[in-house]
Design a protein around this motif. Structure first.
Motif, PDB file in Angstrom:
ATOM      1  N   ALA A   1     -19.419 -54.116 -12.418  1.00  0.00           N
ATOM      2  CA  ALA A   1     -19.034 -55.380 -11.756  1.00  0.00           C
ATOM      3  C   ALA A   1     -17.970 -55.285 -10.832  1.00  0.00           C
ATOM      4  CB  ALA A   1     -18.914 -56.433 -12.902  1.00  0.00           C
ATOM      5  N   TRP A   2     -17.260 -54.000 -10.575  1.00  0.00           N
ATOM      6  CA  TRP A   2     -16.112 -53.996  -9.914  1.00  0.00           C
ATOM      7  C   TRP A   2     -16.480 -54.088  -8.320  1.00  0.00           C
ATOM      8  CZ3 TRP A   2     -13.237 -48.960 -11.883  1.00  0.00           C
ATOM      9  CH2 TRP A   2     -12.766 -49.312 -13.393  1.00  0.00           C
ATOM     10  N   ASN A   3     -15.684 -55.025  -7.578  1.00  0.00           N
ATOM     11  CA  ASN A   3     -16.143 -54.899  -6.006  1.00  0.00           C
ATOM     12  C   ASN A   3     -16.418 -53.552  -5.430  1.00  0.00           C
ATOM     13  OD1 ASN A   3     -15.115 -55.139  -3.213  1.00  0.00           O
ATOM     14  ND2 ASN A   3     -15.514 -57.309  -3.855  1.00  0.00           N
ATOM     15  N   ALA A   4     -17.461 -53.533  -4.701  1.00  0.00           N
ATOM     16  CA  ALA A   4     -17.789 -52.103  -4.065  1.00  0.00           C
ATOM     17  C   ALA A   4     -16.765 -51.931  -3.015  1.00  0.00           C
ATOM     18  CB  ALA A   4     -19.415 -52.409  -3.691  1.00  0.00           C
ATOM     19  N   THR A   5     -16.194 -52.767  -2.241  1.00  0.00           N
ATOM     20  CA  THR A   5     -15.460 -52.567  -1.227  1.00  0.00           C
ATOM     21  C   THR A   5     -14.077 -52.033  -1.584  1.00  0.00           C
ATOM     22  OG1 THR A   5     -16.507 -54.104   0.223  1.00  0.00           O
ATOM     23  CG2 THR A   5     -14.242 -53.421   0.747  1.00  0.00           C
ATOM     24  N   PHE A   6     -13.598 -52.762  -2.761  1.00  0.00           N
ATOM     25  CA  PHE A   6     -12.402 -52.337  -3.405  1.00  0.00           C
ATOM     26  C   PHE A   6     -12.451 -50.865  -4.131  1.00  0.00           C
ATOM     27  CE2 PHE A   6      -9.504 -52.175  -6.962  1.00  0.00           C
ATOM     28  CZ  PHE A   6      -8.341 -52.557  -6.533  1.00  0.00           C
ATOM     29  N   ARG A   7     -13.875 -50.771  -4.706  1.00  0.00           N
ATOM     30  CA  ARG A   7     -13.764 -49.330  -5.227  1.00  0.00           C
ATOM     31  C   ARG A   7     -13.849 -48.194  -4.158  1.00  0.00           C
ATOM     32  NH1 ARG A   7     -16.405 -47.484  -9.716  1.00  0.00           N
ATOM     33  NH2 ARG A   7     -17.182 -49.387 -10.181  1.00  0.00           N
ATOM     34  N   GLU A   8     -14.579 -48.551  -2.863  1.00  0.00           N
ATOM     35  CA  GLU A   8     -14.539 -47.614  -2.021  1.00  0.00           C
ATOM     36  C   GLU A   8     -13.143 -47.325  -1.248  1.00  0.00           C
ATOM     37  OE1 GLU A   8     -16.556 -47.503   2.505  1.00  0.00           O
ATOM     38  OE2 GLU A   8     -17.868 -48.196   0.778  1.00  0.00           O
ATOM     39  N   THR A   9     -12.727 -48.614  -0.719  1.00  0.00           N
ATOM     40  CA  THR A   9     -11.187 -48.406  -0.048  1.00  0.00           C
ATOM     41  C   THR A   9     -10.083 -48.160  -0.877  1.00  0.00           C
ATOM     42  OG1 THR A   9     -11.168 -50.886   0.043  1.00  0.00           O
ATOM     43  CG2 THR A   9     -12.302 -49.839   1.597  1.00  0.00           C
ATOM     44  N   VAL A  10     -10.044 -48.556  -2.208  1.00  0.00           N
ATOM     45  CA  VAL A  10      -9.003 -48.680  -3.042  1.00  0.00           C
ATOM     46  C   VAL A  10      -8.833 -47.462  -4.095  1.00  0.00           C
ATOM     47  CG1 VAL A  10      -7.279 -49.739  -4.324  1.00  0.00           C
ATOM     48  CG2 VAL A  10      -8.322 -50.913  -2.297  1.00  0.00           C
ATOM     49  N   ILE A  11     -10.015 -47.487  -4.836  1.00  0.00           N
ATOM     50  CA  ILE A  11     -10.186 -46.621  -6.215  1.00  0.00           C
ATOM     51  C   ILE A  11     -10.395 -45.002  -5.647  1.00  0.00           C
ATOM     52  CG2 ILE A  11     -11.413 -46.375  -8.094  1.00  0.00           C
ATOM     53  CD1 ILE A  11     -11.722 -49.404  -8.371  1.00  0.00           C
ATOM     54  N   GLU A  12     -11.447 -44.987  -4.535  1.00  0.00           N
ATOM     55  CA  GLU A  12     -11.832 -43.582  -4.435  1.00  0.00           C
ATOM     56  C   GLU A  12     -10.872 -42.770  -3.752  1.00  0.00           C
ATOM     57  OE1 GLU A  12     -14.713 -42.127  -5.750  1.00  0.00           O
ATOM     58  OE2 GLU A  12     -14.998 -44.134  -6.740  1.00  0.00           O
ATOM     59  N   PRO A  13     -10.067 -43.340  -3.086  1.00  0.00           N
ATOM     60  CA  PRO A  13      -9.115 -42.397  -2.309  1.00  0.00           C
ATOM     61  C   PRO A  13      -7.890 -42.129  -3.254  1.00  0.00           C
ATOM     62  CG  PRO A  13      -9.511 -44.341  -0.738  1.00  0.00           C
ATOM     63  CD  PRO A  13     -10.002 -44.584  -2.289  1.00  0.00           C
ATOM     64  N   LEU A  14      -7.769 -42.565  -4.401  1.00  0.00           N
ATOM     65  CA  LEU A  14      -6.755 -42.399  -5.370  1.00  0.00           C
ATOM     66  C   LEU A  14      -6.629 -40.995  -5.670  1.00  0.00           C
ATOM     67  CD1 LEU A  14      -6.817 -45.449  -7.698  1.00  0.00           C
ATOM     68  CD2 LEU A  14      -4.998 -45.081  -5.959  1.00  0.00           C
ATOM     69  N   ASP A  15      -5.615 -40.191  -5.488  1.00  0.00           N
ATOM     70  CA  ASP A  15      -5.351 -38.753  -5.826  1.00  0.00           C
ATOM     71  C   ASP A  15      -4.349 -38.352  -6.392  1.00  0.00           C
ATOM     72  OD1 ASP A  15      -3.836 -38.908  -3.550  1.00  0.00           O
ATOM     73  OD2 ASP A  15      -4.872 -37.473  -2.553  1.00  0.00           O
ATOM     74  N   ARG A  16      -3.573 -39.272  -6.707  1.00  0.00           N
ATOM     75  CA  ARG A  16      -1.941 -38.823  -7.459  1.00  0.00           C
ATOM     76  C   ARG A  16      -1.793 -40.128  -8.615  1.00  0.00           C
ATOM     77  NH1 ARG A  16      -2.681 -35.288  -4.849  1.00  0.00           N
ATOM     78  NH2 ARG A  16      -1.505 -34.326  -3.255  1.00  0.00           N
ATOM     79  N   MET A  17      -1.337 -39.321  -9.702  1.00  0.00           N
ATOM     80  CA  MET A  17      -0.872 -40.037 -10.894  1.00  0.00           C
ATOM     81  C   MET A  17       0.736 -39.818 -10.975  1.00  0.00           C
ATOM     82  SD  MET A  17      -2.814 -40.650 -14.175  1.00  0.00           S
ATOM     83  CE  MET A  17      -3.139 -42.195 -13.439  1.00  0.00           C
ATOM     84  N   ILE A  18       1.363 -41.018 -11.301  1.00  0.00           N
ATOM     85  CA  ILE A  18       2.800 -41.043 -11.573  1.00  0.00           C
ATOM     86  C   ILE A  18       3.176 -41.379 -12.753  1.00  0.00           C
ATOM     87  CG2 ILE A  18       4.983 -42.141 -10.965  1.00  0.00           C
ATOM     88  CD1 ILE A  18       1.918 -42.183  -8.327  1.00  0.00           C
ATOM     89  N   ARG A  19       3.781 -40.307 -13.505  1.00  0.00           N
ATOM     90  CA  ARG A  19       4.324 -40.423 -14.995  1.00  0.00           C
ATOM     91  C   ARG A  19       5.772 -40.785 -14.845  1.00  0.00           C
ATOM     92  NH1 ARG A  19       6.418 -36.920 -19.130  1.00  0.00           N
ATOM     93  NH2 ARG A  19       5.732 -37.621 -21.188  1.00  0.00           N
ATOM     94  N   PHE A  20       6.167 -42.109 -15.395  1.00  0.00           N
ATOM     95  CA  PHE A  20       7.609 -42.677 -15.475  1.00  0.00           C
ATOM     96  C   PHE A  20       7.931 -42.697 -16.885  1.00  0.00           C
ATOM     97  CE2 PHE A  20      10.353 -46.321 -16.302  1.00  0.00           C
ATOM     98  CZ  PHE A  20      11.289 -45.631 -15.404  1.00  0.00           C
ATOM     99  N   VAL A  21       9.007 -41.842 -17.122  1.00  0.00           N
ATOM    100  CA  VAL A  21       9.638 -41.799 -18.465  1.00  0.00           C
ATOM    101  C   VAL A  21      10.908 -42.604 -18.474  1.00  0.00           C
ATOM    102  CG1 VAL A  21      10.479 -40.255 -20.349  1.00  0.00           C
ATOM    103  CG2 VAL A  21       8.505 -39.505 -18.873  1.00  0.00           C
ATOM    104  N   PRO A  22      11.133 -43.697 -19.178  1.00  0.00           N
ATOM    105  CA  PRO A  22      12.138 -44.504 -19.312  1.00  0.00           C
ATOM    106  C   PRO A  22      13.108 -43.818 -20.194  1.00  0.00           C
ATOM    107  CG  PRO A  22      10.285 -45.441 -20.662  1.00  0.00           C
ATOM    108  CD  PRO A  22       9.727 -44.137 -20.077  1.00  0.00           C
TER     109      PRO A  22
END
Length: 147
Positions: A114-135
């Motif tokens: 159900a996720w928007n196809a355009t959002f998936r293609e333009t925003v989700i698929e390019p994601l290649d970094r994860m940031i871990r923030f430790v307070p």
């Protein structure tokens, strides 16, 4: 939260961070302070963020990993104002797709079809970094009008 030095805690931080709220990541740059609105996931005593290698905030965190994150829940009709502020250190990591998907389901729902196809293609698929923030420090204040 036992590993975090809590300066002022008025509410259950874990329960608060389990909600799909918007966070603000505060970083620094040679041009001065920066603020990035971000979706997040609270797991293993850390705030997890997603981004791309082209985004400016992961690049700023590589240069200076000390940063702050603020999260606010505001409900005018009910007089609720909860604020969580954290200071700590962030690490930029390769993408963990399973964690990314858990983060995205918090905001977009469990039914990925159900996720928007355009959002998936333009925003989700390019994601290649994860940031871990430790307070390192946490301030959790209940500034509601009606406690």
């Amino acid at each position: 939260m036992t590993t975090v030095r809590s300066e002022d805690v008025d509410f259950d931080v874990d329960a608060f961070l389990a909600r799909p709220l918007m966070a603000h990541l505060a970083t620094t740059s040679p041009q001065g302070p920066r603020d990035s609105p971000v979706w997040f996931l609270w797991e293993e005593g850390a705030i997890w963020l997603i981004g791309t290698s082209n985004d400016s905030f992961p690049q700023r965190l590589l240069a200076e990993p000390r940063c702050a994150i603020g999260v606010v829940h505001f409900d005018l009709a009910r007089g609720v104002l909860l604020h969580l502020g954290m200071r700590g250190v962030a690490t930029v990591l390769p993408m963990d797709r399973a964690r990314r998907d858990r983060l995205l389901r918090r905001y977009l729902g469990d039914d990925e079809s159900a996720w928007n196809a355009t959002f998936r293609e333009t925003v989700i698929e390019p994601l290649d970094r994860m940031i871990r923030f430790v307070p390192e420090t946490v301030v959790a204040r209940d500034q509601s009008y009606f406690k």
